[in-house]
Design an enzyme around this catalytic site. Sequence first.
Site, PDB file in Angstrom:
ATOM      1  N   THR A 260       0.803  -1.220   0.000  1.00  0.00           N
ATOM      2  CA  THR A 260       0.000   0.000   0.000  1.00  0.00           C
ATOM      3  C   THR A 260       0.839   1.275   0.000  1.00  0.00           C
ATOM      4  O   THR A 260       0.303   2.359  -0.229  1.00  0.00           O
ATOM      5  CB  THR A 260      -0.947   0.021   1.213  1.00  0.00           C
ATOM      6  OG1 THR A 260      -0.173  -0.157   2.408  1.00  0.00           O
ATOM      7  CG2 THR A 260      -1.984  -1.086   1.115  1.00  0.00           C
ATOM      8  N   ASP A 261       2.136   1.146   0.266  1.00  0.00           N
ATOM      9  CA  ASP A 261       3.016   2.314   0.234  1.00  0.00           C
ATOM     10  C   ASP A 261       4.191   2.052  -0.703  1.00  0.00           C
ATOM     11  O   ASP A 261       5.344   2.301  -0.366  1.00  0.00           O
ATOM     12  CB  ASP A 261       3.516   2.650   1.646  1.00  0.00           C
ATOM     13  CG  ASP A 261       4.163   4.031   1.718  1.00  0.00           C
ATOM     14  OD1 ASP A 261       3.869   4.874   0.849  1.00  0.00           O
ATOM     15  OD2 ASP A 261       4.962   4.268   2.646  1.00  0.00           O
ATOM     16  N   LEU A 262       3.871   1.530  -1.888  1.00  0.00           N
ATOM     17  CA  LEU A 262       4.912   1.219  -2.864  1.00  0.00           C
ATOM     18  C   LEU A 262       5.463   2.516  -3.448  1.00  0.00           C
ATOM     19  O   LEU A 262       4.791   3.207  -4.199  1.00  0.00           O
ATOM     20  CB  LEU A 262       4.339   0.337  -3.974  1.00  0.00           C
ATOM     21  CG  LEU A 262       5.344  -0.205  -4.996  1.00  0.00           C
ATOM     22  CD1 LEU A 262       6.395  -1.069  -4.327  1.00  0.00           C
ATOM     23  CD2 LEU A 262       4.619  -0.994  -6.086  1.00  0.00           C
ATOM     24  N   ASN A 263       6.678   2.855  -3.071  1.00  0.00           N
ATOM     25  CA  ASN A 263       7.317   4.065  -3.583  1.00  0.00           C
ATOM     26  C   ASN A 263       8.819   3.857  -3.664  1.00  0.00           C
ATOM     27  O   ASN A 263       9.351   2.852  -3.188  1.00  0.00           O
ATOM     28  CB  ASN A 263       6.963   5.288  -2.717  1.00  0.00           C
ATOM     29  CG  ASN A 263       7.518   5.183  -1.316  1.00  0.00           C
ATOM     30  OD1 ASN A 263       8.732   5.188  -1.111  1.00  0.00           O
ATOM     31  ND2 ASN A 263       6.634   5.084  -0.320  1.00  0.00           N
TER      32      ASN A 263
ATOM     33  N   ASN B  52      10.953   2.861  -0.625  1.00  0.00           N
ATOM     34  CA  ASN B  52      10.803   1.529  -0.034  1.00  0.00           C
ATOM     35  C   ASN B  52      11.425   0.428  -0.882  1.00  0.00           C
ATOM     36  O   ASN B  52      11.151  -0.754  -0.671  1.00  0.00           O
ATOM     37  CB  ASN B  52       9.323   1.232   0.224  1.00  0.00           C
ATOM     38  CG  ASN B  52       8.802   2.009   1.412  1.00  0.00           C
ATOM     39  OD1 ASN B  52       9.557   2.331   2.329  1.00  0.00           O
ATOM     40  ND2 ASN B  52       7.516   2.324   1.417  1.00  0.00           N
TER      41      ASN B  52
END
Length: 241
Positions: free
Chosen positions: A170-173, A176
Amino acid sequence: MHQFQQDNQYFIFNFDRTFEQATEFFQAEFWQKQERVIGSAKGRGITYFLQTEDWFGVNCALRHYYRGGLWGKLNKDRYRFSALETTRSFAEFHLLQRLYEAGLPVPKPIAARIQKGKLGICYQADILTEKIENAQDLTALLQTQTLPKETWMQIGRLIRKLHDLQICHTDLNAHNILLQQTEQGQKCWLLDFDKCGEKSADFWKVQNLNRLKRSFEKEVGRMNIQFTEQNWADLTSAYHQ
């Protein structure tokens, strides 16, 4: 794997034993007194990097869970308790273990803790995970160098493996994704699986990829990273193979 309770604290360790210092393992002050803090990184809070290879087989990263956004200003680190397995740290621990056993390059989960408040309604959470050695996040590297086509393709294949398991990050950036320097070359790792989990259907996968692309584009303007449409084409080409 061993799960146990001490008063209002609940622990899970990736070992078949109970540790007397279980509480202390989740306190930065304990590691500072032991002179085992070897670095740190700032996010919502401070992640401490610890010299623990002689204790746990790997060096570790210690992270406390903090809220973000407006809620974080009102309530920085307390969450409503419903079930142990759905708490932030236990859920991330179990997801990391599942991905680790599936062979994905994610940090091995070492231990997790929650501490309930006096009424048992809310809790605070912490997690210990493997520290990935000789690695930098993608944005740090891209500020100083371009990456070869094969690295972009490796990232695409990694995300595809994650999606094939129906796991939505949900925080694929870009922050990360870590690149580790090994004797065989560069190896990609995925980090920070807080609030991530299994998701049915496939419609969200394109949205997840688009989220990653937006993060790269944002950092082009903010941090002047070296990212082009060709880089993205190489990533998505490998993803769709």
